[in-house]
Design a protein around this motif. Sequence first.
Motif, PDB file in Angstrom:
ATOM      1  N   LEU A   1      -6.852   1.203   5.016  1.00  0.00           N
ATOM      2  CA  LEU A   1      -6.102   1.382   3.785  1.00  0.00           C
ATOM      3  C   LEU A   1      -6.736   0.512   2.704  1.00  0.00           C
ATOM      4  O   LEU A   1      -7.139  -0.628   2.955  1.00  0.00           O
ATOM      5  N   CYS A   2      -6.856   1.056   1.501  1.00  0.00           N
ATOM      6  CA  CYS A   2      -7.554   0.307   0.462  1.00  0.00           C
ATOM      7  C   CYS A   2      -7.122   0.804  -0.913  1.00  0.00           C
ATOM      8  O   CYS A   2      -6.359   1.756  -1.041  1.00  0.00           O
ATOM      9  N   ARG A   3      -7.647   0.129  -1.933  1.00  0.00           N
ATOM     10  CA  ARG A   3      -7.468   0.589  -3.311  1.00  0.00           C
ATOM     11  C   ARG A   3      -8.758   0.332  -4.075  1.00  0.00           C
ATOM     12  O   ARG A   3      -9.538  -0.563  -3.716  1.00  0.00           O
ATOM     13  N   ARG A   4      -8.962   1.128  -5.109  1.00  0.00           N
ATOM     14  CA  ARG A   4     -10.139   0.956  -5.946  1.00  0.00           C
ATOM     15  C   ARG A   4      -9.877  -0.139  -6.966  1.00  0.00           C
ATOM     16  O   ARG A   4      -8.845  -0.142  -7.657  1.00  0.00           O
TER      17      ARG A   4
ATOM     18  N   MET B   1       0.860  -1.193   0.000  1.00  0.00           N
ATOM     19  CA  MET B   1       0.000   0.000   0.000  1.00  0.00           C
ATOM     20  C   MET B   1       0.889   1.233   0.000  1.00  0.00           C
ATOM     21  O   MET B   1       1.735   1.391  -0.850  1.00  0.00           O
ATOM     22  N   ASN B   2       0.752   2.115   0.994  1.00  0.00           N
ATOM     23  CA  ASN B   2       1.598   3.306   1.036  1.00  0.00           C
ATOM     24  C   ASN B   2       2.524   3.312   2.241  1.00  0.00           C
ATOM     25  O   ASN B   2       3.108   4.324   2.581  1.00  0.00           O
ATOM     26  N   GLY B   3       2.652   2.162   2.890  1.00  0.00           N
ATOM     27  CA  GLY B   3       3.567   2.046   4.009  1.00  0.00           C
ATOM     28  C   GLY B   3       3.036   2.560   5.315  1.00  0.00           C
ATOM     29  O   GLY B   3       3.712   2.512   6.334  1.00  0.00           O
ATOM     30  N   HIS B   4       1.811   3.069   5.351  1.00  0.00           N
ATOM     31  CA  HIS B   4       1.246   3.606   6.577  1.00  0.00           C
ATOM     32  C   HIS B   4       0.865   2.469   7.510  1.00  0.00           C
ATOM     33  O   HIS B   4       0.326   1.453   7.085  1.00  0.00           O
TER      34      HIS B   4
ATOM     35  N   GLU C   1      -6.401   2.963  -7.805  1.00  0.00           N
ATOM     36  CA  GLU C   1      -6.076   4.142  -6.999  1.00  0.00           C
ATOM     37  C   GLU C   1      -6.061   3.767  -5.525  1.00  0.00           C
ATOM     38  O   GLU C   1      -6.983   3.123  -5.020  1.00  0.00           O
ATOM     39  N   GLN C   2      -5.017   4.161  -4.838  1.00  0.00           N
ATOM     40  CA  GLN C   2      -4.844   3.837  -3.429  1.00  0.00           C
ATOM     41  C   GLN C   2      -5.330   4.975  -2.543  1.00  0.00           C
ATOM     42  O   GLN C   2      -5.321   6.135  -2.942  1.00  0.00           O
TER      43      GLN C   2
END
Length: 327
Positions: free
Chosen positions: A19-22, A1-4, A27-28
Amino acid sequence: MNGHDPFALRALLGPDAALCRRAITGEQGVSLPPFIDHHVHLHLIDEGPLAAGGIAGVVDLGGDPVALAQRDHHGIPRVAYAGAFLTAVGGYPVGRSWAPAEIAREISNASTHPGVPGGAATAVDEQASFGASVIKVSLNRVDGPVFDPDTLAAVVSSARERGLPVVAHVEGEGMAQLALDAGIDALAHTPFTEAVGRKLTAHAVTAGQVWVSTLAIHGAGDEASENARINLAGFAAAGGRVLYGTDLGNGDQPVGVHPAEVAALHRAGVRGPALIVAMTDPWPSSVAPTGVCTFVAGPAPTTLDEVAAWLAGACVVPAEELIHDDH
């Protein structure tokens, strides 16, 4: 994901943040429960951009009950509504340029019997018959007459018999106390014409009264703005239930998440998970809009101070479109 860190994210935005993506675009971002603006006037706005601006549900607190009942009730935004303002004869908002006759009912009789012309129960019954989820009363001493205690009590008792909460526009000295004494369930605005003090605040919290924020409608730094901020800060700190609301339709405001309202809530101490609760509380319903989520694309915020600006990027998306990546 974005490392968060998902645990840090939930500490910042509450347990439902993910945290998710479409699925379609890849799109994250971050998903949250659907946002609700708890004070709007649909007849004064173009509601088309609401979903694209992150708002999945609205509470219309003053409109034509017939027009509201005729809406398609299956789409987004989901709409709950009060129908018309119930007000004293000649009271606010009767005669205002923005308020057509259809959105106000003047009550001249404290009767709790149905069908009495000008009666309290008659006005409540009309709104209920058109699908109202809440009854709105006007207690604005600044701009006209207000109900005497007996008539106000008749409105409240009539609403109670129909299982409907009552929300009040309070404006002017003593109006917040009048609403509290009458058993009003919610305030459509944080009190702004006076500092209500700790005693009233504590009583409101104990009574379970709900306050809609509407902080950003006031001029920055003016007396009304400071009164509202201080009053809401005290109410929230004492454990009061705060709802995000903008009074959308009052002046030039963004149709969607309102960054200035979010920032004002933050300054009043409603921040982090408490802010998300205020924005996602389903009041006056007990059930949130289904099948959709609020989605904010891009990197998640890492500090509380980043949240208000970050939320300006919110949009509403189908829940089935999101793939959660933080399990």
